[in-house]
Motif scaffolding. Structure first.
Motif, PDB file in Angstrom:
ATOM      1  N   PRO A 194     -12.399   0.579  27.092  1.00 26.57           N
ATOM      2  CA  PRO A 194     -11.871   1.211  25.865  1.00 26.57           C
ATOM      3  C   PRO A 194     -10.509   0.638  25.511  1.00 26.57           C
ATOM      4  O   PRO A 194      -9.666   0.433  26.391  1.00 26.57           O
ATOM      5  CB  PRO A 194     -11.774   2.692  26.243  1.00 26.57           C
ATOM      6  CG  PRO A 194     -11.658   2.697  27.739  1.00 26.57           C
ATOM      7  CD  PRO A 194     -12.458   1.527  28.225  1.00 26.57           C
ATOM      8  N   PRO A 195     -10.263   0.386  24.236  1.00 30.76           N
ATOM      9  CA  PRO A 195      -8.975  -0.198  23.848  1.00 30.76           C
ATOM     10  C   PRO A 195      -7.845   0.827  23.860  1.00 30.76           C
ATOM     11  O   PRO A 195      -8.071   2.032  23.714  1.00 30.76           O
ATOM     12  CB  PRO A 195      -9.235  -0.697  22.425  1.00 30.76           C
ATOM     13  CG  PRO A 195     -10.307   0.194  21.904  1.00 30.76           C
ATOM     14  CD  PRO A 195     -11.170   0.536  23.082  1.00 30.76           C
ATOM     15  N   LEU A 196      -6.628   0.317  24.022  1.00 32.15           N
ATOM     16  CA  LEU A 196      -5.446   1.164  23.880  1.00 32.15           C
ATOM     17  C   LEU A 196      -5.240   1.573  22.435  1.00 32.15           C
ATOM     18  O   LEU A 196      -4.823   2.695  22.137  1.00 32.15           O
ATOM     19  CB  LEU A 196      -4.197   0.402  24.347  1.00 32.15           C
ATOM     20  CG  LEU A 196      -4.084   0.007  25.808  1.00 32.15           C
ATOM     21  CD1 LEU A 196      -2.868  -0.890  25.987  1.00 32.15           C
ATOM     22  CD2 LEU A 196      -3.972   1.247  26.680  1.00 32.15           C
ATOM     23  N   VAL A 197      -5.498   0.642  21.540  1.00 30.49           N
ATOM     24  CA  VAL A 197      -5.259   0.885  20.123  1.00 30.49           C
ATOM     25  C   VAL A 197      -6.240   0.051  19.315  1.00 30.49           C
ATOM     26  O   VAL A 197      -6.653  -1.039  19.736  1.00 30.49           O
ATOM     27  CB  VAL A 197      -3.805   0.525  19.732  1.00 30.49           C
ATOM     28  CG1 VAL A 197      -3.518  -0.946  19.958  1.00 30.49           C
ATOM     29  CG2 VAL A 197      -3.491   0.916  18.297  1.00 30.49           C
ATOM     30  N   ARG A 198      -6.626   0.582  18.181  1.00 27.04           N
ATOM     31  CA  ARG A 198      -7.477  -0.149  17.239  1.00 27.04           C
ATOM     32  C   ARG A 198      -6.952   0.140  15.839  1.00 27.04           C
ATOM     33  O   ARG A 198      -6.668   1.291  15.499  1.00 27.04           O
ATOM     34  CB  ARG A 198      -8.933   0.262  17.366  1.00 27.04           C
ATOM     35  CG  ARG A 198      -9.868  -0.445  16.389  1.00 27.04           C
ATOM     36  CD  ARG A 198     -11.328  -0.261  16.776  1.00 27.04           C
ATOM     37  NE  ARG A 198     -11.676  -1.086  17.928  1.00 27.04           N
ATOM     38  CZ  ARG A 198     -12.574  -0.743  18.854  1.00 27.04           C
ATOM     39  NH1 ARG A 198     -13.181   0.430  18.786  1.00 27.04           N
ATOM     40  NH2 ARG A 198     -12.849  -1.557  19.847  1.00 27.04           N
ATOM     41  N   ALA A 199      -6.816  -0.901  15.053  1.00 32.81           N
ATOM     42  CA  ALA A 199      -6.246  -0.746  13.714  1.00 32.81           C
ATOM     43  C   ALA A 199      -6.954  -1.679  12.748  1.00 32.81           C
ATOM     44  O   ALA A 199      -7.211  -2.843  13.085  1.00 32.81           O
ATOM     45  CB  ALA A 199      -4.748  -1.051  13.737  1.00 32.81           C
ATOM     46  N   ARG A 200      -7.258  -1.193  11.567  1.00 29.48           N
ATOM     47  CA  ARG A 200      -7.833  -2.031  10.508  1.00 29.48           C
ATOM     48  C   ARG A 200      -6.782  -2.249   9.436  1.00 29.48           C
ATOM     49  O   ARG A 200      -6.262  -1.306   8.842  1.00 29.48           O
ATOM     50  CB  ARG A 200      -9.075  -1.392   9.891  1.00 29.48           C
ATOM     51  CG  ARG A 200      -9.619  -2.179   8.688  1.00 29.48           C
ATOM     52  CD  ARG A 200     -10.993  -1.715   8.266  1.00 29.48           C
ATOM     53  NE  ARG A 200     -11.994  -2.045   9.267  1.00 29.48           N
ATOM     54  CZ  ARG A 200     -13.305  -1.801   9.126  1.00 29.48           C
ATOM     55  NH1 ARG A 200     -13.749  -1.216   8.021  1.00 29.48           N
ATOM     56  NH2 ARG A 200     -14.153  -2.130  10.076  1.00 29.48           N
ATOM     57  N   THR A 201      -6.456  -3.508   9.182  1.00 20.65           N
ATOM     58  CA  THR A 201      -5.405  -3.837   8.227  1.00 20.65           C
ATOM     59  C   THR A 201      -5.999  -4.108   6.846  1.00 20.65           C
ATOM     60  O   THR A 201      -7.223  -4.188   6.675  1.00 20.65           O
ATOM     61  CB  THR A 201      -4.606  -5.046   8.715  1.00 20.65           C
ATOM     62  OG1 THR A 201      -5.497  -6.099   9.130  1.00 20.65           O
ATOM     63  CG2 THR A 201      -3.747  -4.656   9.911  1.00 20.65           C
ATOM     64  N   GLU A 202      -5.102  -4.247   5.859  1.00 15.81           N
ATOM     65  CA  GLU A 202      -5.531  -4.319   4.461  1.00 15.81           C
ATOM     66  C   GLU A 202      -6.372  -5.550   4.172  1.00 15.81           C
ATOM     67  O   GLU A 202      -7.084  -5.589   3.157  1.00 15.81           O
ATOM     68  CB  GLU A 202      -4.301  -4.293   3.537  1.00 15.81           C
ATOM     69  CG  GLU A 202      -3.492  -5.586   3.493  1.00 15.81           C
ATOM     70  CD  GLU A 202      -2.657  -5.833   4.721  1.00 15.81           C
ATOM     71  OE1 GLU A 202      -2.184  -6.978   4.908  1.00 15.81           O
ATOM     72  OE2 GLU A 202      -2.451  -4.882   5.511  1.00 15.81           O
ATOM     73  N   ASP A 203      -6.336  -6.564   5.038  1.00 21.36           N
ATOM     74  CA  ASP A 203      -7.158  -7.757   4.841  1.00 21.36           C
ATOM     75  C   ASP A 203      -8.571  -7.596   5.374  1.00 21.36           C
ATOM     76  O   ASP A 203      -9.366  -8.534   5.349  1.00 21.36           O
ATOM     77  CB  ASP A 203      -6.487  -8.977   5.484  1.00 21.36           C
ATOM     78  CG  ASP A 203      -6.192  -8.775   6.963  1.00 21.36           C
ATOM     79  OD1 ASP A 203      -6.579  -7.723   7.519  1.00 21.36           O
ATOM     80  OD2 ASP A 203      -5.557  -9.667   7.568  1.00 21.36           O
ATOM     81  N   GLY A 204      -8.911  -6.403   5.876  1.00 25.10           N
ATOM     82  CA  GLY A 204     -10.255  -6.125   6.364  1.00 25.10           C
ATOM     83  C   GLY A 204     -10.487  -6.472   7.814  1.00 25.10           C
ATOM     84  O   GLY A 204     -11.611  -6.297   8.315  1.00 25.10           O
ATOM     85  N   LEU A 205      -9.458  -6.937   8.523  1.00 22.98           N
ATOM     86  CA  LEU A 205      -9.612  -7.285   9.935  1.00 22.98           C
ATOM     87  C   LEU A 205      -9.341  -6.076  10.823  1.00 22.98           C
ATOM     88  O   LEU A 205      -8.455  -5.260  10.541  1.00 22.98           O
ATOM     89  CB  LEU A 205      -8.665  -8.416  10.331  1.00 22.98           C
ATOM     90  CG  LEU A 205      -8.959  -9.812   9.764  1.00 22.98           C
ATOM     91  CD1 LEU A 205      -7.972 -10.822  10.342  1.00 22.98           C
ATOM     92  CD2 LEU A 205     -10.384 -10.235  10.054  1.00 22.98           C
ATOM     93  N   ASP A 206     -10.115  -5.964  11.899  1.00 22.91           N
ATOM     94  CA  ASP A 206      -9.880  -4.967  12.934  1.00 22.91           C
ATOM     95  C   ASP A 206      -9.084  -5.616  14.063  1.00 22.91           C
ATOM     96  O   ASP A 206      -9.418  -6.718  14.528  1.00 22.91           O
ATOM     97  CB  ASP A 206     -11.200  -4.426  13.486  1.00 22.91           C
ATOM     98  CG  ASP A 206     -11.917  -3.545  12.482  1.00 22.91           C
ATOM     99  OD1 ASP A 206     -11.258  -2.691  11.865  1.00 22.91           O
ATOM    100  OD2 ASP A 206     -13.140  -3.717  12.303  1.00 22.91           O
TER     101      ASP A 206
END
Length: 462
Positions: A194-206
């Motif tokens: 499991p990841p520590l953090v996951r974020a989706r940015t405005e360019d569509g990348l996770d």
């Protein structure tokens, strides 16, 4: 290590560190692109997105007002992009960093770690390791630069790093791992833990981050990496800054407490001599497992109207007219190198088939054939100085990453000429760097670049 010497790593070393990470509910909102890809308009958007956006640290003192031409990155030194005095801006970044740490907006991880970092999205998958890379002189061929650096950005980043005592964003390194032990571990961690953090940015990348804290896994990674060679894909100015800061810190400590390590010194003595400034924050990616995306960096020459640029080029190039950018780009894509598309108010012109005598006379005899064949070399040594009578430098030329339409908009806005280039081949960059040469400034844009703000490094916590 003598008094005036720096520690020399015995290979490519990636040391674990205690990462400093944001504790906010929506981590994507506190991240940003790398500092040198952020326009003034982007600053305004990032500041509006979240009060704790990392742009407050990497571009301190920037005002959200009076943006430059939207969509264009002209790459001035960050030191020139604010009305606040230099010292005040860097002190502001230091104080902001301290305040966020004290309030808990930023918090250090409990254990030192190497961090697996994954970027994924439509057509994109890149995985690598973030850690403290041991700094080495390029002459040792452990970490290879492929571009020269300019003093302004180095001085700016040096002031920021030395004042904040932190590395706020990683440089981007590539190595040929050949599906190595390190790469197998990276893939295993990203696929099963499991990841520590996951974020989706405005360019569509996770963006996902995992921590490797097991010492046996860290040791296995470094045993694999030690004999390998890394190429600086992005972050030449920051790597140069790491090394300047390292020299400064060692000089100041040698002056106050002379230290000399004789050959055969114990590992404890060597460890005591090393400081956090002997390492720099870096993302290391196996290019054989995750081939990079190499894009072009375009130029805009504000003082050169398009009709004048085309007229001057006709004395040494074949010049073909195209009514719009789409047709010009298609023609450029089909043309053999060297070729350039110049664009501005009134259309586009494709430059091909340079006069071989004039071209040979312009290219430096002390450079390799491979270097002399690069389109950015030909632009820098032939087109700009010999055809147009100017230099490809910060004063005469604006820079636009990737986006030909943005380059054209900026050229029209400024009454100048956009120079659209094809991207260099990765193989050519590697061969030139391995031969000890540097490609001209702003020749390459490797991607996907690491997102700033997912994990930071401070010297006191490291």
């Amino acid at each position: 290590m003598g008094i005036h010497e720096l520690p020399v790593p015995d290979g490519l070393v990636l040391r674990p560190f205690r990462g400093v990470r944001f504790t906010v509910d929506e981590p994507a909102k506190v991240t940003s692109p790398p500092y040198d890809l952020i326009s003034d308009g982007d600053v305004r958007i990032l500041l509006d997105t979240h009060p704790n956006n990392v742009v407050r640290l990497i571009l301190p003192g920037m005002s959200p007002s009076s943006p430059r031409e939207s969509g264009a990155s002209s790459e001035p030194s960050p030191a020139s992009r604010s009305d606040k005095p230099l010292e005040e801006r860097y002190v502001e970044a230091r104080d902001t960093l301290r305040a966020w740490l004290n309030s808990g907006v930023l918090a250090p991880d409990e254990l030192p770690a190497l961090y697996v970092y994954e970027q994924s999205g439509p057509g994109v998958l890149q995985r690598g390791l973030i850690g403290d890379v041991a700094l080495a002189d390029p002459a040792r061929h452990i970490i290879l630069p492929h571009e020269d650096v300019l003093p302004g950005p180095v001085a700016d980043r040096l002031a920021l790093m030395s004042t904040t005592q932190a590395n706020l964003e990683p440089i981007f390194l590539l190595y040929d791992g050949g599906q190595s032990t390190a790469t197998a571990l990276v893939d295993e961690v990203a696929s099963t833990r499991p990841p520590l953090v996951r974020a989706r940015t405005e360019d569509g990348l996770d963006h996902s981050l995992w921590a490797i804290t097991d010492q046996s896994e860290i040791d296995a990674v470094n045993a694999d990496l030690r004999t390998r060679q890394a190429l600086i894909a992005d972050g030449h100015h920051r790597y140069a800054t790491y090394r300047v800061l390292q020299r400064q810190e060692h000089a100041s400590r040698t002056a106050s407490r002379p230290l000399s390590l004789e050959p055969g010194a114990s590992s404890e003595s060597v460890a005591e001599a090393l400081g956090p400034w002997d390492f720099g924050l870096a993302l290391l990616v196996d290019s054989s497992a995750y081939p990079p995306d190499l894009k072009a960096i375009h130029r805009v020459v504000p003082a050169l109207p398009l009709d004048e640029a085309a007229a001057r080029a006709k004395g040494s190039w074949r010049v073909q007219d195209h009514p719009d950018l789409a047709q010009g780009l298609a023609a450029l894509d089909a043309a053999p190198e060297p070729a350039f598309l110049i664009a501005g108010e009134g259309g586009c012109h494709l430059l091909t088939n340079p006069d071989p005598v004039q071209l040979a006379r312009a290219m430096p005899a002390d450079r390799s054939d491979r270097w002399n064949s690069l389109n950015t070399s030909i632009l820098t040594e032939f087109v700009m100085p010999k055809v147009w009578g100017m230099q490809d430098d910060e004063q005469a030329v604006r820079i636009v990453h990737h986006d030909a339409e943005a380059a054209l908009r900026l050229a029209v806005h400024m009454g100048g000429t956009a120079v659209i280039l094809k991207p260099l081949a990765v193989e050519n960059v590697l061969v030139v760097a391995a031969g000890g040469e540097r490609v001209p400034r702003k020749s390459t844009s490797f991607g996907p670049k690491p997102r700033t703000g997912l994990v930071l490094r401070t010297f006191a916590i490291d």
